[in-house]
Design an enzyme around this catalytic site. Structure first.
Site, PDB file in Angstrom:
ATOM      1  N   ASP A  51       0.829  -1.205   0.000  1.00 56.93           N
ATOM      2  CA  ASP A  51       0.000   0.000   0.000  1.00 56.93           C
ATOM      3  C   ASP A  51       0.868   1.262   0.000  1.00 56.93           C
ATOM      4  OD1 ASP A  51      -1.794   2.161   1.039  1.00 56.93           O
ATOM      5  OD2 ASP A  51      -3.187   0.476   1.190  1.00 56.93           O
ATOM      6  N   SER A  77     -11.372   5.968  -7.653  1.00 55.21           N
ATOM      7  CA  SER A  77     -11.801   6.942  -8.663  1.00 55.21           C
ATOM      8  C   SER A  77     -13.272   6.826  -9.071  1.00 55.21           C
ATOM      9  CB  SER A  77     -10.911   6.799  -9.906  1.00 55.21           C
ATOM     10  OG  SER A  77     -10.992   5.489 -10.418  1.00 55.21           O
ATOM     11  N   TYR A 141     -14.228  12.907  -4.850  1.00 55.10           N
ATOM     12  CA  TYR A 141     -13.146  12.333  -5.673  1.00 55.10           C
ATOM     13  C   TYR A 141     -12.326  13.452  -6.315  1.00 55.10           C
ATOM     14  CZ  TYR A 141     -11.006  10.549  -9.937  1.00 55.10           C
ATOM     15  OH  TYR A 141     -10.124  10.288 -10.952  1.00 55.10           O
ATOM     16  N   LYS A 145      -8.320  14.737  -5.548  1.00 52.52           N
ATOM     17  CA  LYS A 145      -7.286  14.858  -6.582  1.00 52.52           C
ATOM     18  C   LYS A 145      -6.754  16.286  -6.665  1.00 52.52           C
ATOM     19  CE  LYS A 145      -6.894  10.760  -8.345  1.00 52.52           C
ATOM     20  NZ  LYS A 145      -5.856  10.053  -9.090  1.00 52.52           N
ATOM     21  N   ASN A 170     -12.287  11.428 -20.247  1.00 56.18           N
ATOM     22  CA  ASN A 170     -12.818  10.063 -20.073  1.00 56.18           C
ATOM     23  C   ASN A 170     -11.976   9.039 -20.814  1.00 56.18           C
ATOM     24  OD1 ASN A 170     -15.011  11.904 -19.297  1.00 56.18           O
ATOM     25  ND2 ASN A 170     -16.002   9.979 -18.824  1.00 56.18           N
ATOM     26  N   ILE A 207     -29.257   5.291 -18.723  1.00 52.01           N
ATOM     27  CA  ILE A 207     -28.579   6.562 -19.020  1.00 52.01           C
ATOM     28  C   ILE A 207     -28.982   7.561 -17.936  1.00 52.01           C
ATOM     29  CG2 ILE A 207     -28.339   8.454 -20.671  1.00 52.01           C
ATOM     30  CD1 ILE A 207     -28.755   6.500 -22.924  1.00 52.01           C
ATOM     31  N   ARG A 221     -19.229  14.039 -22.737  1.00 47.05           N
ATOM     32  CA  ARG A 221     -17.881  13.759 -22.249  1.00 47.05           C
ATOM     33  C   ARG A 221     -16.894  13.674 -23.411  1.00 47.05           C
ATOM     34  NH1 ARG A 221     -20.034  15.098 -18.335  1.00 47.05           N
ATOM     35  NH2 ARG A 221     -20.275  14.059 -16.321  1.00 47.05           N
ATOM     36  N   ARG A 282     -27.241  11.118 -11.985  1.00 46.28           N
ATOM     37  CA  ARG A 282     -26.335  10.543 -10.990  1.00 46.28           C
ATOM     38  C   ARG A 282     -25.715  11.703 -10.215  1.00 46.28           C
ATOM     39  NH1 ARG A 282     -21.154   7.162 -13.161  1.00 46.28           N
ATOM     40  NH2 ARG A 282     -20.430   9.277 -13.520  1.00 46.28           N
ATOM     41  N   ASP A 285     -22.476  14.586 -11.149  1.00 47.85           N
ATOM     42  CA  ASP A 285     -22.100  14.631 -12.570  1.00 47.85           C
ATOM     43  C   ASP A 285     -22.189  16.053 -13.139  1.00 47.85           C
ATOM     44  OD1 ASP A 285     -21.393  12.058 -13.323  1.00 47.85           O
ATOM     45  OD2 ASP A 285     -23.436  11.468 -13.865  1.00 47.85           O
TER      46      ASP A 285
HETATM   47  P1  NAD Z   1      -7.849   1.389 -11.302  1.00 47.23           P
HETATM   48  O1  NAD Z   1      -8.677   1.249 -10.079  1.00 47.23           O
HETATM   49  O2  NAD Z   1      -7.996   0.361 -12.363  1.00 47.23           O
HETATM   50  O3  NAD Z   1      -6.307   1.483 -10.917  1.00 47.23           O
HETATM   51  C1  NAD Z   1      -5.841   1.987  -9.693  1.00 47.23           C
HETATM   52  C2  NAD Z   1      -4.762   1.025  -9.210  1.00 47.23           C
HETATM   53  O4  NAD Z   1      -4.209   1.542  -7.989  1.00 47.23           O
HETATM   54  C3  NAD Z   1      -5.311  -0.363  -8.895  1.00 47.23           C
HETATM   55  O5  NAD Z   1      -4.459  -1.337  -9.437  1.00 47.23           O
HETATM   56  C4  NAD Z   1      -5.325  -0.411  -7.371  1.00 47.23           C
HETATM   57  O6  NAD Z   1      -5.176  -1.724  -6.897  1.00 47.23           O
HETATM   58  C5  NAD Z   1      -4.168   0.510  -7.017  1.00 47.23           C
HETATM   59  N1  NAD Z   1      -4.292   1.178  -5.707  1.00 47.23           N
HETATM   60  C6  NAD Z   1      -5.325   1.930  -5.254  1.00 47.23           C
HETATM   61  N2  NAD Z   1      -5.037   2.390  -4.022  1.00 47.23           N
HETATM   62  C7  NAD Z   1      -3.794   1.939  -3.705  1.00 47.23           C
HETATM   63  C8  NAD Z   1      -2.955   2.089  -2.577  1.00 47.23           C
HETATM   64  N3  NAD Z   1      -3.329   2.792  -1.494  1.00 47.23           N
HETATM   65  N4  NAD Z   1      -1.742   1.504  -2.601  1.00 47.23           N
HETATM   66  C9  NAD Z   1      -1.326   0.778  -3.678  1.00 47.23           C
HETATM   67  N5  NAD Z   1      -2.093   0.589  -4.771  1.00 47.23           N
HETATM   68  C10 NAD Z   1      -3.312   1.180  -4.781  1.00 47.23           C
HETATM   69  O7  NAD Z   1      -8.150   2.845 -11.873  1.00 47.23           O
HETATM   70  P2  NAD Z   1      -7.833   3.455 -13.313  1.00 47.23           P
HETATM   71  O8  NAD Z   1      -9.114   3.600 -14.032  1.00 47.23           O
HETATM   72  O9  NAD Z   1      -6.717   2.737 -13.930  1.00 47.23           O
HETATM   73  O10 NAD Z   1      -7.365   4.913 -12.890  1.00 47.23           O
HETATM   74  C11 NAD Z   1      -5.998   5.166 -12.592  1.00 47.23           C
HETATM   75  C12 NAD Z   1      -5.839   6.593 -12.140  1.00 47.23           C
HETATM   76  O11 NAD Z   1      -6.342   7.463 -13.147  1.00 47.23           O
HETATM   77  C13 NAD Z   1      -6.599   6.916 -10.863  1.00 47.23           C
HETATM   78  O12 NAD Z   1      -5.748   7.700 -10.052  1.00 47.23           O
HETATM   79  C14 NAD Z   1      -7.770   7.741 -11.331  1.00 47.23           C
HETATM   80  O13 NAD Z   1      -8.132   8.695 -10.373  1.00 47.23           O
HETATM   81  C15 NAD Z   1      -7.239   8.406 -12.580  1.00 47.23           C
HETATM   82  N6  NAD Z   1      -8.277   8.722 -13.572  1.00 47.23           N
HETATM   83  C16 NAD Z   1      -8.979   7.718 -14.197  1.00 47.23           C
HETATM   84  C17 NAD Z   1      -9.936   8.045 -15.157  1.00 47.23           C
HETATM   85  C18 NAD Z   1     -10.707   6.969 -15.907  1.00 47.23           C
HETATM   86  O14 NAD Z   1     -11.519   7.314 -16.781  1.00 47.23           O
HETATM   87  N7  NAD Z   1     -10.475   5.687 -15.652  1.00 47.23           N
HETATM   88  C19 NAD Z   1     -10.201   9.382 -15.456  1.00 47.23           C
HETATM   89  C20 NAD Z   1      -9.481  10.376 -14.783  1.00 47.23           C
HETATM   90  C21 NAD Z   1      -8.515  10.032 -13.860  1.00 47.23           C
HETATM   91  N1  UDP Z   2     -23.272   6.854 -17.280  1.00 45.18           N
HETATM   92  C1  UDP Z   2     -24.546   6.402 -17.563  1.00 45.18           C
HETATM   93  N2  UDP Z   2     -24.853   5.112 -17.229  1.00 45.18           N
HETATM   94  C2  UDP Z   2     -23.961   4.271 -16.648  1.00 45.18           C
HETATM   95  C3  UDP Z   2     -22.653   4.745 -16.379  1.00 45.18           C
HETATM   96  C4  UDP Z   2     -22.340   6.045 -16.707  1.00 45.18           C
HETATM   97  O1  UDP Z   2     -25.386   7.131 -18.082  1.00 45.18           O
HETATM   98  O2  UDP Z   2     -24.324   3.106 -16.347  1.00 45.18           O
HETATM   99  C5  UDP Z   2     -22.931   8.239 -17.632  1.00 45.18           C
HETATM  100  C6  UDP Z   2     -22.508   9.097 -16.467  1.00 45.18           C
HETATM  101  O3  UDP Z   2     -23.619   9.625 -15.768  1.00 45.18           O
HETATM  102  C7  UDP Z   2     -21.697  10.179 -17.202  1.00 45.18           C
HETATM  103  C8  UDP Z   2     -21.056   9.404 -18.362  1.00 45.18           C
HETATM  104  O4  UDP Z   2     -21.829   8.211 -18.507  1.00 45.18           O
HETATM  105  O5  UDP Z   2     -22.593  11.124 -17.730  1.00 45.18           O
HETATM  106  C9  UDP Z   2     -19.607   9.022 -18.094  1.00 45.18           C
HETATM  107  O6  UDP Z   2     -19.545   8.408 -16.823  1.00 45.18           O
HETATM  108  P1  UDP Z   2     -18.273   7.598 -16.325  1.00 45.18           P
HETATM  109  O7  UDP Z   2     -18.585   7.055 -14.964  1.00 45.18           O
HETATM  110  O8  UDP Z   2     -17.888   6.626 -17.396  1.00 45.18           O
HETATM  111  O9  UDP Z   2     -17.115   8.684 -16.262  1.00 45.18           O
HETATM  112  P2  UDP Z   2     -17.028  10.102 -15.488  1.00 45.18           P
HETATM  113  O10 UDP Z   2     -17.454  11.127 -16.502  1.00 45.18           O
HETATM  114  O11 UDP Z   2     -17.894  10.044 -14.280  1.00 45.18           O
HETATM  115  O12 UDP Z   2     -15.568  10.207 -15.159  1.00 45.18           O
END
Ligand code: NAD
Ligand code: UDP
Length: 333
Positions: A51, A77, A141, A145, A170, A207, A221, A282, A285
Site C-alpha cells: 500500500d 476513482s 473524488y 485529486k 474520459n 442513461i 464527455r 447521478r 455529474d
Molecule cells: P484502477 O482502479 O484500475 O487502478 C488503480 C490502481 O491503484 C489499482 O491497481 C489499485 O489496486 C491501485 N491502488 C489503489 N489504491 C492503492 C494504494 N493505497 N496503494 C497501492 N495501490 C493502490 O483505476 P484506473 O481507471 O486505472 O485509474 C488510474 C488513475 O487514473 C486513478 O488515479 C484515477 O483517479 C485516474 N483517472 C482515471 C480516469 C478513468 O476514466 N479511468 C479518469 C481520470 C482520472
Molecule cells: N453513465 C450512464 N450510465 C452508466 C454509467 C455512466 O449514463 O451506467 C454516464 C454518467 O452519468 C456520465 C457518463 O456516462 O454522464 C460518463 O460516466 P463515467 O462514470 O464513465 O465517467 P465520469 O465522466 O464520471 O468520469
C-alpha cells in the site's frame, strides 16, 4: 535507472507499464491489488504488492530500486462512491500522496507524473476547459485529486520535487491485441457497461439524466484512448527529465460525445441492439466536460493515435470478447 509505477496493476497503469516496457524502460510496479490485477502487469516489470500509505513498505521499495521518476496512478476513482464515502477518498488518495512524497523526498527522487482528472474542474464556466480555468470540484473524488495537485505544488516549492499533473478526461479502450483491458468490480464507467449489455451480461443500460442543457439532454464527455493516455505519461516523464518546471496538462480529444451518442456508436461497432432506458441523474455529474488539449500536443508533443470514439469502442469490444470474465481473478484476490 528505473521508473516506479504506483497503481501499475490497474486499468490505466497496466497500459502505461506495458508501453514503458515496449519502449525499453526498466520498470517496477507498486500496487496493493485493491482494484488492480496481478495478471495485468507486464511480466518484464518487477512487482511489489503493498500500500502506498505504508511508508515502511514504500521505503523498502525505494531502497531496493534506483528510481529516476515516479508515475502515480494509485487511487480510488468512482465518483458516486466518493459522494457516499468521502473519507475513504481523502484517506487513500490524498493521504497516499503525502506518504509517497515523504518517501520520495527521503530518497531524493524529484520527479512525479500524476493521474489527475477533469473532475478537479467541477462544473465548467466555459467549454472547452483550459488548464488555467478555475478548479472547483463537485464531488469528493475530484476534491481529493485537487488536494493532491496542491500538495505536489507545495512540495515542489519546499523540496524541489517536480511534477506533471495530467488531467484525464474520459478514458476508454484497450490495447489493440486485446491482451490487457479494463476490468473493474463493479464496473461503473459508461463504455464497459455498454459493452456488458452488448455481451448479454446486463439487461439494459441506464442513461443517467436526460434533462441536462446539452444537445440531446444527456451528459457530454470527451473520450481518450488508454494507450494514447499511457504515451502521454512517458512524454511527461521525459519532459521532467529534460529539466522543465512543474506543469499541468489536460488529456482529451477536444471533442464531446453525449451518452446517447456513445450508445449509438457502440451499437454500430458491436452490431448489437443494446437495450437502454433513461434514468434519474447521478449525483455529482457535471453536465459537459470537454478538454482544451492543445497544450499537451504543443508542449509535450503528444500525438494521440486514436481520434474517433468508434475506434476506442472497437478496442474495448475486442478485449471484452476475448476476456468475457476480465482477468478472471476475483476469487484469488
Ligand atoms: P484502477 O482502479 O484500475 O487502478 C488503480 C490502481 O491503484 C489499482 O491497481 C489499485 O489496486 C491501485 N491502488 C489503489 N489504491 C492503492 C494504494 N493505497 N496503494 C497501492 N495501490 C493502490 O483505476 P484506473 O481507471 O486505472 O485509474 C488510474 C488513475 O487514473 C486513478 O488515479 C484515477 O483517479 C485516474 N483517472 C482515471 C480516469 C478513468 O476514466 N479511468 C479518469 C481520470 C482520472
Ligand atoms: N453513465 C450512464 N450510465 C452508466 C454509467 C455512466 O449514463 O451506467 C454516464 C454518467 O452519468 C456520465 C457518463 O456516462 O454522464 C460518463 O460516466 P463515467 O462514470 O464513465 O465517467 P465520469 O465522466 O464520471 O468520469
Amino acid at each position: 535507472m528505473t521508473v516506479l509505477v504506483l497503481g501499475g496493476a490497474g486499468y490505466i497503469g497496466s497500459h502505461a507499464v506495458d508501453r514503458l516496457v515496449e519502449k525499453g524502460y526498466d520498470v517496477a510496479v507498486v500496487d496493493n491489488l485493491v482494484t488492480g490485477h496481478r495478471a495485468a502487469v507486464n511480466s518484464k516489470a518487477r512487482f511489489y504488492e503493498g500500500d502506498v500509505r505504508d511508508q515502511k513498505f514504500l521505503n523498502d521499495v525505494f531502497d531496493k530500486e534506483d528510481i529516476e521518476g515516479v508515475i502515480h496512478f494509485a487511487a480510488f476513482s468512482v465518483v458516486p462512491e466518493s459522494m457516499e464515502k468521502p473519507l475513504k477518498y481523502f484517506d487513500n488518495n490524498t493521504a497516499g500522496m503525502v506518504s509517497l512524497l515523504e518517501v520520495m523526498n527521503k530518497h531524493n527522487v524529484k520527479r512525479i507524473v500524476f493521474s489527475s482528472t477533469a473532475a478537479t474542474y467541477g462544473e465548467p464556466k466555459q467549454i472547452p476547459i483550459k488548464e488555467t480555468d478555475p478548479q472547483i470540484p463537485t464531488n469528493p473524488y475530484g476534491e481529493s485529486k485537487l488536494m493532491m495537485e496542491k500538495i505536489m505544488g507545495w512540495s515542489d516549492k519546499a523540496y524541489g520535487i517536480k511534477f506533471v499533473a495530467l488531467r484525464y478526461f474520459n478514458v476508454a479502450g484497450a490495447k489493440e491485441d486485446g491482451s490487457i483491458g479494463e476490468d473493474h468490480h463493479p464496473e461503473t464507467h459508461l463504455v464497459p457497461i455498454i459493452l456488458q449489455v452488448a455481451a448479454g451480461e446486463r439487461k439494459e443500460l441506464s442513461i443517467f439524466g436526460s434533462d441536462y442543457p446539452t444537445k440531446d439532454g444527456t451528459n457530454v464527455r470527451d473520450y481518450v484512448h488508454v494507450v494514447d493516455l499511457a504515451d502521454a505519461h512517458i512524454l511527461a516523464l521525459e519532459y521532467l527529465k529534460a529539466g522543465h518546471d512543474s506543469n499541468a496538462f489536460n488529456l482529451g480529444s477536444s471533442t464531446g460525445f453525449s451518452n446517447k451518442e456513445m450508445l449509438e456508436a457502440a451499437r454500430k461497432v458491436t452490431g448489437k441492439e443494446i437495450p437502454a432506458k433513461m434514468a434519474p441523474r447521478r449525483a455529482g455529474d457535471p453536465s459537459t466536460l470537454i478538454a482544451a488539449s492543445d497544450k499537451a500536443r504543443e508542449v509535450l508533443n503528444w500525438k494521440p493515435q486514436f481520434d474517433n470514439v468508434e475506434d476506442i469502442i472497437r478496442t474495448a469490444w475486442n478485449w471484452k470478447q476475448t476476456h468475457p470474465q476480465g482477468y478472471n481473478d476475483r476469487e484469488t484476490k
